[in-house]
Design an enzyme around this catalytic site. Structure first.
Site, PDB file in Angstrom:
ATOM      1  N   GLU A   1      -2.019  -9.352  -1.049  1.00 16.82           N
ATOM      2  CA  GLU A   1      -3.459  -9.532  -0.829  1.00 16.82           C
ATOM      3  C   GLU A   1      -4.235  -9.408  -2.135  1.00 16.82           C
ATOM      4  O   GLU A   1      -5.174 -10.172  -2.382  1.00 16.82           O
ATOM      5  CB  GLU A   1      -3.939  -8.507   0.191  1.00 16.82           C
TER       6      GLU A   1
ATOM      7  N   ALA B   1       0.845  -1.193   0.000  1.00 16.08           N
ATOM      8  CA  ALA B   1       0.000   0.000   0.000  1.00 16.08           C
ATOM      9  C   ALA B   1       0.879   1.242   0.000  1.00 16.08           C
ATOM     10  O   ALA B   1       2.060   1.192   0.345  1.00 16.08           O
ATOM     11  CB  ALA B   1      -0.905  -0.010   1.228  1.00 16.08           C
TER      12      ALA B   1
ATOM     13  N   GLY C   1      -0.424  -5.177   0.644  1.00 18.18           N
ATOM     14  CA  GLY C   1      -1.613  -5.090  -0.207  1.00 18.18           C
ATOM     15  C   GLY C   1      -1.411  -5.728  -1.555  1.00 18.18           C
ATOM     16  O   GLY C   1      -2.367  -6.221  -2.165  1.00 18.18           O
TER      17      GLY C   1
ATOM     18  N   GLU D   1       3.323  -6.053   7.174  1.00 17.14           N
ATOM     19  CA  GLU D   1       2.657  -4.939   7.863  1.00 17.14           C
ATOM     20  C   GLU D   1       3.111  -4.789   9.313  1.00 17.14           C
ATOM     21  O   GLU D   1       3.126  -3.677   9.851  1.00 17.14           O
ATOM     22  CB  GLU D   1       1.131  -5.134   7.815  1.00 17.14           C
TER      23      GLU D   1
END
Length: 260
Positions: free
Chosen positions: A114, A66, A111, A134
């Site tokens: 994911e 992200a 992300g 993360e």
């Protein structure tokens, strides 16, 4: 439709979607996720498009996570009130009934990992690296990383990766059932597009049905899944493509599909 952070190209019946922020290693920000949602909605709505491939621009990253700058400036209340991540994950995963493949060409972290796991399956370059780092930022996965990763590779490996933030290479990812297969880096996109074309050549309604059946195995008990499988099979037996497919088999010719 033109986009700022992604590119979309139709090659016959296959839609190629490319994350296009190479200088940022294709990091995911709100704009990227909004445009991905729009692109997948357009793919789903276009009856001429029967499979999609998602990849990253450049040689280094599928998506390296992200956009930390954007997230660092957002207040906790805003994350909660916006239900941050939920709109994109639900729109892309739940509303894309047609098949799509993630072609992971490099880093797929946070992300990015994911997002890749939202695909129906992953084809990885030999250079691909997966991870949920993360924890190193004082947070945790927020787009399904703790859930999809655990379902794919099991509790022990998923727990280790989430708690240490370590990256998993392509060979280990294949061995751990995170990816369908690993291919030479220079052959990744061609391989993914050929696979997508093969899927696109199948009866469209049957492709959607097979996807729904396999997904049901992760969301229901065995008994419930078997009922879903039987019901979908029974529905397919009434389709025009079932009649055509069986006639083509008997007559030893290629089927001509109507998607109904």
């Amino acid at each position: 439709m033109s986009y700022e952070t992604i590119t979309v190209e139709q090659r016959d019946a296959v839609t190629l979607i490319t994350l296009n922020r190479p200088k940022a290693l294709n990091a995911l920000n709100s704009k990227v996720l909004e445009e991905l949602t729009e692109a997948f909605a357009a793919y789903q709505a276009d009856s001429s498009q029967l499979c999609a491939v998602l990849t990253g621009s450049g040689d280094k990253a599928f998506a390296a996570g992200a956009d930390i700058k954007e997230m660092s400036e957002k207040a906790a209340a805003d994350f909660y009130l916006e239900d941050f991540f939920s709109p994109w994950t639900s729109e892309i995963v739940k509303k894309t009934r047609k098949p799509w493949i993630a072609a992971v060409n490099g880093f797929a972290l946070g992300g990015g990992c994911e997002l890749a796991m939202m695909a129906d399956f992953i084809i990885a370059s030999e250079n691909a690296k997966f991870g949920q780092p993360e924890i190193k930022l004082g947070v945790a996965p927020g787009m399904g990383g703790s859930q999809r990763l655990t379902k794919a590779i099991g509790k022990s490996k998923a727990m280790e990766m989430c708690l240490t933030g370590r990256m998993m290479g392509a060979e280990e990812a294949e061995r751990s059932n995170l990816v369908a297969r690993v291919v030479p880096h220079d052959e990744l996109l061609d391989d993914a597009m050929k696979t997508a074309a093969q899927i696109a050549a199948m009866p469209p309604m049957a492709a959607i049905a097979n996807k729904e059946m396999v997904n049901a195995a992760f969301e229901t008990s065995l008994d419930q899944g078997l009922v879903i499988e039987r019901r979908i099979f029974q529905i397919l037996t009434a389709s025009e493509d079932k009649k055509e497919g069986m006639a083509a088999f008997v007559e030893k010719r290629e089927g001509k599909w109507k998607g109904r």
